[in-house]
Scaffold this motif. Structure first.
Motif, PDB file in Angstrom:
ATOM      1  N   ASN A  59      44.765 -11.830  -2.171  1.00 33.71           N
ATOM      2  CA  ASN A  59      44.951 -11.596  -0.734  1.00 33.71           C
ATOM      3  C   ASN A  59      45.184 -12.884   0.052  1.00 33.71           C
ATOM      4  O   ASN A  59      45.258 -12.857   1.281  1.00 33.71           O
ATOM      5  CB  ASN A  59      43.744 -10.840  -0.173  1.00 33.71           C
ATOM      6  N   CYS A  61      43.413 -15.472   0.931  1.00 32.87           N
ATOM      7  CA  CYS A  61      42.449 -15.865   1.969  1.00 32.87           C
ATOM      8  C   CYS A  61      42.581 -17.361   2.257  1.00 32.87           C
ATOM      9  O   CYS A  61      42.392 -17.804   3.391  1.00 32.87           O
ATOM     10  CB  CYS A  61      41.019 -15.547   1.522  1.00 32.87           C
ATOM     11  N   ALA A  75      41.611 -20.950  10.026  1.00 32.99           N
ATOM     12  CA  ALA A  75      40.434 -20.085  10.201  1.00 32.99           C
ATOM     13  C   ALA A  75      39.185 -20.795   9.645  1.00 32.99           C
ATOM     14  O   ALA A  75      39.304 -21.800   8.948  1.00 32.99           O
ATOM     15  CB  ALA A  75      40.682 -18.766   9.474  1.00 32.99           C
ATOM     16  N   VAL A  81      29.822 -19.274   4.332  1.00 32.23           N
ATOM     17  CA  VAL A  81      29.788 -18.116   5.245  1.00 32.23           C
ATOM     18  C   VAL A  81      28.708 -17.121   4.818  1.00 32.23           C
ATOM     19  O   VAL A  81      28.119 -16.425   5.662  1.00 32.23           O
ATOM     20  CB  VAL A  81      31.179 -17.432   5.346  1.00 32.23           C
ATOM     21  N   PHE A  89      27.348  -8.551   7.038  1.00 29.98           N
ATOM     22  CA  PHE A  89      28.261  -8.994   8.103  1.00 29.98           C
ATOM     23  C   PHE A  89      29.659  -9.208   7.528  1.00 29.98           C
ATOM     24  O   PHE A  89      30.656  -8.781   8.120  1.00 29.98           O
ATOM     25  CB  PHE A  89      27.751 -10.286   8.748  1.00 29.98           C
ATOM     26  N   ILE A  90      29.733  -9.881   6.374  1.00 30.86           N
ATOM     27  CA  ILE A  90      31.040 -10.221   5.794  1.00 30.86           C
ATOM     28  C   ILE A  90      31.847  -8.942   5.530  1.00 30.86           C
ATOM     29  O   ILE A  90      33.024  -8.844   5.874  1.00 30.86           O
ATOM     30  CB  ILE A  90      30.865 -11.049   4.501  1.00 30.86           C
ATOM     31  N   PHE A 110      42.957  -5.834   5.450  1.00 35.64           N
ATOM     32  CA  PHE A 110      43.378  -5.872   4.046  1.00 35.64           C
ATOM     33  C   PHE A 110      43.194  -4.535   3.323  1.00 35.64           C
ATOM     34  O   PHE A 110      43.611  -4.397   2.172  1.00 35.64           O
ATOM     35  CB  PHE A 110      42.604  -6.958   3.290  1.00 35.64           C
TER      36      PHE A 110
HETATM   37  C1  HEC Z   1      46.165 -14.693   8.629  1.00 38.74           C
HETATM   38  C2  HEC Z   1      44.999 -15.557   8.495  1.00 38.74           C
HETATM   39  C3  HEC Z   1      43.785 -15.061   7.749  1.00 38.74           C
HETATM   40  C4  HEC Z   1      43.704 -14.586   6.463  1.00 38.74           C
HETATM   41  C5  HEC Z   1      44.831 -14.419   5.447  1.00 38.74           C
HETATM   42  C6  HEC Z   1      42.299 -14.318   6.216  1.00 38.74           C
HETATM   43  N1  HEC Z   1      41.563 -14.604   7.327  1.00 38.74           N
HETATM   44 FE1  HEC Z   1      39.538 -14.483   7.512  1.00 38.74          FE
HETATM   45  N2  HEC Z   1      39.648 -15.130   9.429  1.00 38.74           N
HETATM   46  C7  HEC Z   1      40.811 -15.489  10.088  1.00 38.74           C
HETATM   47  C8  HEC Z   1      40.491 -15.912  11.441  1.00 38.74           C
HETATM   48  C9  HEC Z   1      41.496 -16.419  12.482  1.00 38.74           C
HETATM   49  C10 HEC Z   1      39.087 -15.799  11.575  1.00 38.74           C
HETATM   50  C11 HEC Z   1      38.241 -16.093  12.839  1.00 38.74           C
HETATM   51  C12 HEC Z   1      38.487 -15.013  13.856  1.00 38.74           C
HETATM   52  C13 HEC Z   1      37.538 -15.051  15.025  1.00 38.74           C
HETATM   53  O1  HEC Z   1      36.585 -15.843  15.013  1.00 38.74           O
HETATM   54  O2  HEC Z   1      37.733 -14.248  15.934  1.00 38.74           O
HETATM   55  C14 HEC Z   1      38.584 -15.296  10.297  1.00 38.74           C
HETATM   56  C15 HEC Z   1      37.251 -15.059  10.020  1.00 38.74           C
HETATM   57  C16 HEC Z   1      36.743 -14.654   8.795  1.00 38.74           C
HETATM   58  C17 HEC Z   1      35.349 -14.450   8.495  1.00 38.74           C
HETATM   59  C18 HEC Z   1      34.189 -14.671   9.462  1.00 38.74           C
HETATM   60  C19 HEC Z   1      33.846 -16.149   9.483  1.00 38.74           C
HETATM   61  C20 HEC Z   1      32.641 -16.485  10.292  1.00 38.74           C
HETATM   62  O3  HEC Z   1      32.291 -17.657  10.323  1.00 38.74           O
HETATM   63  O4  HEC Z   1      32.058 -15.575  10.929  1.00 38.74           O
HETATM   64  C21 HEC Z   1      35.271 -14.062   7.181  1.00 38.74           C
HETATM   65  C22 HEC Z   1      34.016 -13.728   6.391  1.00 38.74           C
HETATM   66  C23 HEC Z   1      36.618 -14.024   6.670  1.00 38.74           C
HETATM   67  N3  HEC Z   1      37.486 -14.381   7.674  1.00 38.74           N
HETATM   68  C24 HEC Z   1      36.948 -13.669   5.374  1.00 38.74           C
HETATM   69  C25 HEC Z   1      38.250 -13.600   4.891  1.00 38.74           C
HETATM   70  C26 HEC Z   1      38.585 -13.169   3.548  1.00 38.74           C
HETATM   71  C27 HEC Z   1      37.580 -12.788   2.483  1.00 38.74           C
HETATM   72  C28 HEC Z   1      39.942 -13.181   3.464  1.00 38.74           C
HETATM   73  C29 HEC Z   1      40.806 -12.750   2.294  1.00 38.74           C
HETATM   74  C30 HEC Z   1      40.610 -11.369   1.874  1.00 38.74           C
HETATM   75  C31 HEC Z   1      40.459 -13.662   4.746  1.00 38.74           C
HETATM   76  N4  HEC Z   1      39.400 -13.890   5.573  1.00 38.74           N
HETATM   77  C32 HEC Z   1      41.803 -13.832   5.028  1.00 38.74           C
HETATM   78  C33 HEC Z   1      42.090 -15.472   9.569  1.00 38.74           C
HETATM   79  C34 HEC Z   1      42.435 -15.065   8.290  1.00 38.74           C
END
Ligand code: HEC
Length: 142
Positions: A59, A61, A75, A81, A89-90, A110
């Motif tokens: 995916n 990430c 991000a 985390v 939460f996650i 996703f």
């Molecule tokens: C297109 C960009 C993008 C992708 C790809 C992405 N994320 Fe994120 N993610 C973000 C953004 C931007 C934030 C913060 C958003 C906010 O704070 O409002 C975030 C926040 C998070 C958080 C919370 C972090 C915190 O400190 O609270 C988690 C957990 C997370 N993502 C997991 C994942 C995982 C697991 C994947 C893959 C499956 C993934 N993300 C893929 C953009 C992305």
């Protein structure tokens, strides 16, 4: 000075210096390799953790996030985390995407299965327990 610095001396410095640093490099590589099993707790890599890493990779990430400092800076850092937010939460976070809050950056939806979400949490828990020696990430917010 120039008269006593012969070609033979230059050659000896070149070969001697190269040999010294190649040996130093090998010794440090060996030391790191020996220390890694204790620091990364590889005995805790269950099939679920391994599956979580596959979900993480397929995916992309890392295309937005960093993991222990490596990755993209769009991000938050996710190396700790699990300690910051916990597994429930996650899962809820990933299921609830996108937030559609205009002032915030967006994370896509996703559509992961429950099994994939559990595996991702297991992978992020394992990652958070790696001894990074430099106390990385530097603070709990990443
Ligand atoms: C297109 C960009 C993008 C992708 C790809 C992405 N994320 Fe994120 N993610 C973000 C953004 C931007 C934030 C913060 C958003 C906010 O704070 O409002 C975030 C926040 C998070 C958080 C919370 C972090 C915190 O400190 O609270 C988690 C957990 C997370 N993502 C997991 C994942 C995982 C697991 C994947 C893959 C499956 C993934 N993300 C893929 C953009 C992305």
């Amino acid at each position: 000075m120039s008269e006593i610095f012969t070609k033979a001396m230059a050659r000896n410095i070149y070969y001697g210096g190269s040999a010294f640093f190649i040996l130093l490099f090998l010794a440090l590589t060996f030391d790191t390799t020996m220390a890694l099993p204790e620091r990364d707790h590889r005995e805790n890599i269950t099939p679920q953790v391994a599956h979580g890493k596959i979900v993480w990779e397929t995916n992309d990430c890392i295309g937005c996030h960093t993991l222990l400092g490596e990755g993209a800076y769009y991000a938050p850092e996710l190396g700790n985390v699990y300690k910051r937010r916990g597994g429930a939460f996650i899962k809820a976070w990933i299921k609830g995407m996108p937030t559609n809050v205009p002032s915030r950056r967006q994370m896509p939806q996703f559509n992961l299965s429950e099994e994939d979400l559990e595996a991702l949490v297991a992978f992020l828990k394992w990652t958070s327990e790696i001894n990074t020696a430099g106390n990385w990430p530097p603070n709990i917010e990443g």
